[in-house]
Structure formats: C-alpha cells, structure tokens
Design a protein around this motif. Structure first.
Motif, mmCIF file in Angstrom:
data_model
loop_
_atom_site.group_PDB
_atom_site.id
_atom_site.type_symbol
_atom_site.label_atom_id
_atom_site.label_comp_id
_atom_site.label_asym_id
_atom_site.label_seq_id
_atom_site.Cartn_x
_atom_site.Cartn_y
_atom_site.Cartn_z
ATOM 1 N N GLU A 1 40.188 23.761 27.680
ATOM 2 C CA GLU A 1 39.190 22.721 27.869
ATOM 3 C C GLU A 1 37.846 23.386 28.142
ATOM 4 O O GLU A 1 37.738 24.230 29.037
ATOM 5 C CB GLU A 1 39.550 21.811 29.038
ATOM 6 C CG GLU A 1 38.521 20.720 29.290
ATOM 7 C CD GLU A 1 38.833 19.869 30.510
ATOM 8 O OE1 GLU A 1 38.060 18.944 30.783
ATOM 9 O OE2 GLU A 1 39.842 20.162 31.190
ATOM 10 N N VAL A 2 36.837 23.021 27.375
ATOM 11 C CA VAL A 2 35.510 23.596 27.543
ATOM 12 C C VAL A 2 34.668 22.664 28.402
ATOM 13 O O VAL A 2 34.558 21.466 28.120
ATOM 14 C CB VAL A 2 34.824 23.828 26.177
ATOM 15 C CG1 VAL A 2 33.405 24.359 26.385
ATOM 16 C CG2 VAL A 2 35.642 24.797 25.343
ATOM 17 N N VAL B 1 47.257 25.314 29.960
ATOM 18 C CA VAL B 1 48.651 25.767 29.932
ATOM 19 C C VAL B 1 48.898 26.740 31.074
ATOM 20 O O VAL B 1 47.971 27.369 31.593
ATOM 21 C CB VAL B 1 49.006 26.455 28.598
ATOM 22 C CG1 VAL B 1 48.948 25.465 27.447
ATOM 23 C CG2 VAL B 1 48.076 27.644 28.327
ATOM 24 N N THR B 2 50.152 26.861 31.455
ATOM 25 C CA THR B 2 50.593 27.866 32.419
ATOM 26 C C THR B 2 51.432 28.896 31.681
ATOM 27 O O THR B 2 52.357 28.541 30.955
ATOM 28 C CB THR B 2 51.427 27.228 33.541
ATOM 29 O OG1 THR B 2 50.586 26.344 34.294
ATOM 30 C CG2 THR B 2 51.994 28.290 34.483
ATOM 31 N N SER C 1 41.771 36.362 33.927
ATOM 32 C CA SER C 1 43.029 35.651 33.697
ATOM 33 C C SER C 1 43.610 35.977 32.332
ATOM 34 O O SER C 1 44.793 35.730 32.094
ATOM 35 C CB SER C 1 42.811 34.139 33.819
ATOM 36 O OG SER C 1 41.808 33.693 32.916
ATOM 37 N N LEU C 2 42.799 36.544 31.420
ATOM 38 C CA LEU C 2 43.244 36.851 30.066
ATOM 39 C C LEU C 2 42.938 38.302 29.704
ATOM 40 O O LEU C 2 42.101 38.955 30.335
ATOM 41 C CB LEU C 2 42.548 35.941 29.042
ATOM 42 C CG LEU C 2 42.792 34.435 29.137
ATOM 43 C CD1 LEU C 2 41.927 33.705 28.119
ATOM 44 C CD2 LEU C 2 44.264 34.100 28.937
ATOM 45 N N TYR C 3 43.626 38.776 28.661
ATOM 46 C CA TYR C 3 43.389 40.106 28.107
ATOM 47 C C TYR C 3 43.224 39.976 26.594
ATOM 48 O O TYR C 3 44.079 39.389 25.929
ATOM 49 C CB TYR C 3 44.559 41.033 28.437
ATOM 50 C CG TYR C 3 44.481 42.402 27.771
ATOM 51 C CD1 TYR C 3 43.500 43.316 28.135
ATOM 52 C CD2 TYR C 3 45.396 42.769 26.786
ATOM 53 C CE1 TYR C 3 43.432 44.567 27.536
ATOM 54 C CE2 TYR C 3 45.329 44.021 26.183
ATOM 55 C CZ TYR C 3 44.349 44.914 26.566
ATOM 56 O OH TYR C 3 44.279 46.148 25.972
ATOM 57 N N PHE C 4 42.112 40.477 26.061
ATOM 58 C CA PHE C 4 41.873 40.491 24.621
ATOM 59 C C PHE C 4 42.430 41.802 24.061
ATOM 60 O O PHE C 4 41.874 42.874 24.307
ATOM 61 C CB PHE C 4 40.375 40.387 24.317
ATOM 62 C CG PHE C 4 39.844 38.980 24.279
ATOM 63 C CD1 PHE C 4 39.209 38.496 23.138
ATOM 64 C CD2 PHE C 4 39.964 38.135 25.378
ATOM 65 C CE1 PHE C 4 38.711 37.195 23.089
ATOM 66 C CE2 PHE C 4 39.475 36.842 25.349
ATOM 67 C CZ PHE C 4 38.848 36.365 24.200
ATOM 68 N N ASP C 5 43.538 41.722 23.339
ATOM 69 C CA ASP C 5 44.170 42.888 22.719
ATOM 70 C C ASP C 5 43.632 43.004 21.303
ATOM 71 O O ASP C 5 44.069 42.303 20.391
ATOM 72 C CB ASP C 5 45.685 42.722 22.702
ATOM 73 C CG ASP C 5 46.406 43.960 22.196
ATOM 74 O OD1 ASP C 5 45.805 44.748 21.433
ATOM 75 O OD2 ASP C 5 47.591 44.129 22.541
ATOM 76 N N MET C 6 42.676 43.920 21.099
ATOM 77 C CA MET C 6 41.988 43.996 19.824
ATOM 78 C C MET C 6 42.732 44.859 18.808
ATOM 79 O O MET C 6 42.283 44.987 17.669
ATOM 80 C CB MET C 6 40.558 44.508 20.032
ATOM 81 C CG MET C 6 39.757 43.676 21.028
ATOM 82 S SD MET C 6 39.866 41.880 20.769
ATOM 83 C CE MET C 6 39.018 41.722 19.196
ATOM 84 N N THR C 7 43.854 45.441 19.193
ATOM 85 C CA THR C 7 44.735 46.097 18.229
ATOM 86 C C THR C 7 45.674 45.070 17.610
ATOM 87 O O THR C 7 45.834 44.998 16.392
ATOM 88 C CB THR C 7 45.545 47.214 18.893
ATOM 89 O OG1 THR C 7 44.653 48.194 19.427
ATOM 90 C CG2 THR C 7 46.478 47.882 17.892
ATOM 91 N N ALA C 8 46.273 44.246 18.451
ATOM 92 C CA ALA C 8 47.175 43.194 17.978
ATOM 93 C C ALA C 8 46.426 41.960 17.518
ATOM 94 O O ALA C 8 47.012 41.068 16.906
ATOM 95 C CB ALA C 8 48.150 42.818 19.082
ATOM 96 N N GLN D 1 47.375 29.992 35.098
ATOM 97 C CA GLN D 1 47.809 28.701 35.630
ATOM 98 C C GLN D 1 46.982 27.575 35.013
ATOM 99 O O GLN D 1 45.792 27.743 34.742
ATOM 100 C CB GLN D 1 47.657 28.668 37.154
ATOM 101 C CG GLN D 1 48.440 29.731 37.895
ATOM 102 C CD GLN D 1 49.935 29.609 37.676
ATOM 103 O OE1 GLN D 1 50.498 28.503 37.747
ATOM 104 N NE2 GLN D 1 50.593 30.735 37.413
ATOM 105 N N THR D 2 47.618 26.428 34.805
ATOM 106 C CA THR D 2 46.898 25.250 34.344
ATOM 107 C C THR D 2 45.773 24.928 35.323
ATOM 108 O O THR D 2 45.982 24.926 36.538
ATOM 109 C CB THR D 2 47.844 24.050 34.229
ATOM 110 O OG1 THR D 2 48.888 24.356 33.306
ATOM 111 C CG2 THR D 2 47.094 22.808 33.767
ATOM 112 N N GLY D 3 44.578 24.703 34.808
ATOM 113 C CA GLY D 3 43.428 24.409 35.651
ATOM 114 C C GLY D 3 42.625 25.630 36.056
ATOM 115 O O GLY D 3 41.541 25.503 36.640
ATOM 116 N N GLU D 4 43.132 26.816 35.750
ATOM 117 C CA GLU D 4 42.438 28.064 36.090
ATOM 118 C C GLU D 4 41.357 28.356 35.068
ATOM 119 O O GLU D 4 41.520 28.085 33.873
ATOM 120 C CB GLU D 4 43.444 29.210 36.135
ATOM 121 C CG GLU D 4 42.861 30.558 36.512
ATOM 122 C CD GLU D 4 43.911 31.646 36.574
ATOM 123 O OE1 GLU D 4 43.544 32.797 36.911
ATOM 124 O OE2 GLU D 4 45.090 31.370 36.273
#
Length: 238
Positions: A18-19, A34-35, A85-92, A103-106
C-alpha cells in the motif's frame, strides 16, 4: 531533482503493498499488506516493467558494477532504513523479506548502500534506529563498521574489496564477472564460497590479512541455508 511522477498503472502491486502519498517531497512511503518470514519472496524484478537506466538517479537501483535500472512500479516508493524490512537481491532479481521478516502494516524499507555504490542524491537518514548511519551517500563512502551488519549485494562486496586493496596499494587484476577457475574449482560471478563474504580475494589480488579484515566486517547476502526455507513459511509471489 523533483520526485518522479508515476507513469505506470497504480497500484502496481495491490496484493502486497500500500502506497501512502504525502504532500511533502520525498515523504511518500509503502506499507506491507503481507506477513512473511525471513528471506521469503516479496516481489520479482522483471524486465519489463523494469528498464535499464542510462545513468544513476535517486530513483534507480544498481544491479551490477555499472548497471542501473528503473523500477517503473510502486516498488519505487520503498524507502531507506538502516534496519530494513526488505532485501533487494540484484543477482536473483528479487525483493525478499529481510532477516527479521515482514509484518502486515510495517513500512517497507531497504538499506540503500546494499545496492548503491554511490548515491546520485545523498541524504541524511531519519530512520531513528539505534544503528542509524546518518549520512547516506552509498557504500563507497561508508566505513566497514557502518557496513558490518548489513547484507550486501555481490557487486558492492566486489567493489569494496577492490577499494580496500587500492587503499593498501595492492595491485588488483580485472575481475572476471562471469566464470573463472580457481584451485581446480569453477566459481561464477568472481565469487568463491571459501570465505565469509563470498568474495574470491585471491582472485582480486587481496592479501590474506585484508581478506580476513573484510570478511570479519562485512555481511554477504542471505546464505543458501537461509534461502532454502529452513527458516520456514510461505512466500508471496507477485
């Protein structure tokens, strides 16, 4: 540089993101719908909608030593945090949950220097975390202490190894980013699994002492064990 106006259909990822649009420049943010457990798949980076960028901007993501892409989606609104909260894996070419999961809402965030060697538009981080690094201008300008607990992409680890080697006046050969043979074993992307960061320091011409120092201070991306599902949970595929 003014914020980019979306030219794609919104919302681009309605099931997972959600933006939240704010009036002040560069204050728009994203909230997870999503969680997910650690390292679970959050989204894929496909071409299209991604396109290769002619040059780095504040809105591009680096995916190689000298390659940058435009996300062309609401993933653009994932902001920086020193505890992401996230990781951008630029190889995959994937976006996964970070080491603590999502977590949902994070708020959805990632650590910009994990992909960016230098920032086209540096800024002062306001994440408010105890581990906040302050000025964010890319991995090139950060100390090993500041990068110590971060999960870094392959191209960032390679560039850091070369930087440290240069600073110690160690001659380094060009890195073959495809395939080379070392010690009788074939390794891809200039990498070896023989050390803690995943960098083949011998191939880079880095001494054992420097390799140990770098290996002790830098985290690689998620390990195969982490990604194998041992940490459990379903994934979100969009």
């Amino acid at each position: 540089m003014a914020p980019i106006k979306p030219h794609w259909a919104q919302p681009s990822h309605p099931d997972i993101q959600e933006v939240i649009i704010n009036d002040a420049e560069f204050t728009t943010k994203s909230i997870s719908k999503v969680t997910l457990p650690p390292w679970a798949l959050f989204a894929k980076l496909d071409f299209p909608p991604c396109t290769q960028a002619a040059e780095p901007t504040y809105a591009t993501v680096q995916y190689g030593r000298d390659k940058h892409l435009n996300l062309n989606s609401d993933l653009l609104y994932i902001n920086h945090s020193c505890e992401p909260s996230l990781y951008f894996d630029m190889t995959a070419m994937t976006v996964t949950a970070g080491p603590k999961g999502v977590q949902t809402g994070e708020e959805l965030t990632f650590f910009y220097p994990s992909t960016e060697w230098y920032m086209a538009q540096p800024f002062d981080c306001l994440c408010g975390k105890e581990t906040c690094r302050g000025r964010i201008s890319g991995a090139r300008d950060m100390t090993s202490e500041h990068l110590g607990n971060a999960h870094l992409n392959v191209h960032i680890r390679q560039l850091l190894a070369e930087k440290y080697a240069t600073e110690l006046a160690i001659a380094t050969p060009a890195v073959d980013t495809n395939v080379h043979v070392n010690g009788g074993g074939k390794h891809t992307n200039g990498l070896s699994s023989a050390n803690g960061t995943g960098i083949d320091y011998a191939y880079l011409g880095v001494t054992d002492a420097l390799a140990g120092a770098v290996a002790g201070s830098l985290r690689r991306g998620p390990t195969s064990r982490e990604l194998s599902g041992e940490m459990g949970g379903d994934t979100s595929v969009y």
